[in-house]
Design a protein around this motif. Sequence first.
Motif, short mmCIF file in Angstrom:
data_model
loop_
_atom_site.label_atom_id
_atom_site.label_comp_id
_atom_site.label_asym_id
_atom_site.label_seq_id
_atom_site.Cartn_x
_atom_site.Cartn_y
_atom_site.Cartn_z
N LYS A 1 -0.95 -7.22 1.86
CA LYS A 1 0.31 -7.10 1.13
C LYS A 1 0.21 -6.47 -0.31
O LYS A 1 1.38 -5.86 -0.56
CB LYS A 1 0.87 -8.84 0.93
N LEU A 2 -0.92 -6.67 -0.94
CA LEU A 2 -0.98 -5.82 -2.39
C LEU A 2 -0.80 -4.20 -1.90
O LEU A 2 -0.02 -3.36 -2.50
CB LEU A 2 -2.16 -6.03 -2.86
N ALA A 3 -1.52 -3.59 -0.81
CA ALA A 3 -1.45 -2.33 -0.55
C ALA A 3 -0.17 -1.92 -0.15
O ALA A 3 0.40 -0.97 -0.39
CB ALA A 3 -2.43 -2.16 0.75
N THR A 4 0.76 -2.89 0.79
CA THR A 4 2.01 -2.56 1.13
C THR A 4 2.98 -2.40 0.06
O THR A 4 3.88 -1.56 -0.21
CB THR A 4 2.56 -3.55 2.23
N ALA A 5 2.71 -3.45 -1.02
CA ALA A 5 3.81 -3.40 -2.20
C ALA A 5 3.60 -2.35 -3.05
O ALA A 5 4.47 -1.79 -3.34
CB ALA A 5 3.45 -4.66 -2.93
N ILE A 6 2.51 -1.83 -3.36
CA ILE A 6 2.08 -0.61 -4.22
C ILE A 6 2.56 0.67 -3.50
O ILE A 6 3.03 1.38 -4.08
CB ILE A 6 0.69 -0.62 -4.41
N GLN A 7 2.42 0.52 -2.08
CA GLN A 7 2.75 1.87 -1.43
C GLN A 7 4.44 1.96 -1.39
O GLN A 7 4.95 3.03 -1.54
CB GLN A 7 2.42 1.62 -0.14
N GLU A 8 5.11 0.65 -1.29
CA GLU A 8 6.34 0.66 -1.12
C GLU A 8 7.37 0.66 -2.63
O GLU A 8 8.39 1.16 -2.71
CB GLU A 8 6.96 -0.43 -0.30
N ARG A 9 6.60 -0.18 -3.55
CA ARG A 9 7.25 -0.44 -4.74
C ARG A 9 6.45 0.11 -6.06
O ARG A 9 7.04 -0.05 -6.91
CB ARG A 9 7.66 -1.92 -4.76
N GLY A 10 5.43 0.51 -5.76
CA GLY A 10 4.55 0.97 -7.13
C GLY A 10 3.92 -0.15 -7.68
O GLY A 10 3.01 0.25 -8.78
N GLN A 11 4.05 -1.48 -7.46
CA GLN A 11 3.38 -2.62 -8.08
C GLN A 11 3.25 -3.80 -7.35
O GLN A 11 3.88 -3.80 -6.26
CB GLN A 11 3.94 -2.81 -9.51
N PHE A 12 2.67 -4.61 -7.55
CA PHE A 12 2.43 -6.07 -6.55
C PHE A 12 2.41 -7.15 -7.71
O PHE A 12 1.77 -7.10 -8.85
CB PHE A 12 0.87 -6.01 -6.22
N ASP B 1 6.31 -10.72 -4.78
CA ASP B 1 5.67 -10.19 -3.72
C ASP B 1 4.84 -11.26 -2.86
O ASP B 1 5.21 -11.43 -1.64
CB ASP B 1 4.68 -9.09 -3.69
N VAL B 2 4.00 -11.99 -3.61
CA VAL B 2 3.18 -13.31 -3.07
C VAL B 2 3.24 -14.49 -4.01
O VAL B 2 3.12 -14.19 -5.14
CB VAL B 2 1.78 -12.85 -2.74
N VAL B 3 3.75 -15.68 -3.27
CA VAL B 3 3.47 -16.89 -4.16
C VAL B 3 2.43 -17.81 -3.21
O VAL B 3 2.54 -18.08 -2.19
CB VAL B 3 4.67 -17.69 -4.02
N LEU B 4 1.50 -18.00 -4.10
CA LEU B 4 0.30 -18.90 -3.46
C LEU B 4 0.39 -20.29 -3.93
O LEU B 4 1.07 -20.56 -4.92
CB LEU B 4 -0.99 -18.34 -4.16
N LEU B 5 0.39 -21.32 -3.18
CA LEU B 5 0.72 -22.58 -3.06
C LEU B 5 -0.45 -23.43 -2.63
O LEU B 5 -1.06 -23.05 -1.55
CB LEU B 5 1.85 -22.98 -2.56
N GLY B 6 -0.75 -24.34 -3.43
CA GLY B 6 -1.46 -25.48 -2.66
C GLY B 6 -0.56 -26.85 -2.41
O GLY B 6 0.59 -26.47 -2.62
#
Length: 240
Positions: free
Chosen positions: A25-36, A136-141
């Motif tokens: 998801k990091l790679a996609t975000a940076i490719q599409e929007r320039g940041q993650f 882009d991502v929310v990590l939850l427990g």
Amino acid sequence: MNKTVEILPDLPALVARGLDLILSKLATAIQERGQFSIALSGGSTPKPLYEAIGNQNLPWDKIHVFWGDERYVPADHPDSNELMARRAWLDRVAIPAANIHAVPTLSGNPTVDAAEHEKHLQAFFGSAPGKFPQLDVVLLGMGDDAHTASLFPHTEALSVSDRLVTVGNKDGNPRITFTYPFINAARSVIFLAAGANKRPALAQVFAPAADDFAYPSRLIKPQGELIWLLDQAAGLELKP
């Protein structure tokens, strides 16, 4: 909402899968929007995941780190989610200080700090008041009581739907937390849950009908994708 459930053999496998998802998801975000942008969770389960991220060679200047919730303690307090993430990951890599968006906890007034953090988030994402920006991502427990972030059963924070950040309550102790609508605006929400002690709560969270205010993780229904990563012990009674 696109929901998937993955049951992994054990905690190391869960961590490895979490790392794969985040890197993708990091790679996609940076490719599409320039940041993650990623919001972290506290607790013991994600610590090895943060350590694994810290071992990667990543474009740290393009990564922005937030927290889905924070205990109302100083950043150097042993209970601080920020401190845990810094030790496991952030202090070990060359991420710019400006890219670490810590939750303010020092004014002495949690409501003031929550409002200040909301302003910071709106400014960073360029979102208008009343609009929910997309992380882009929310990590939850998830706790044994089905709480997530600092959204605890039958607390006022569960009723807040017009703000990004509010004050949670854990046994009378304030915490600062993202609201469930802000979490639900995310492109991806990834739950990490491990251990047999999570089974009763998971049964209610996955049930066709149950009380959302008794089992707050049920409120997490993102407009993007929802991914549950469970170890075998937690997911034993669930059928993906």
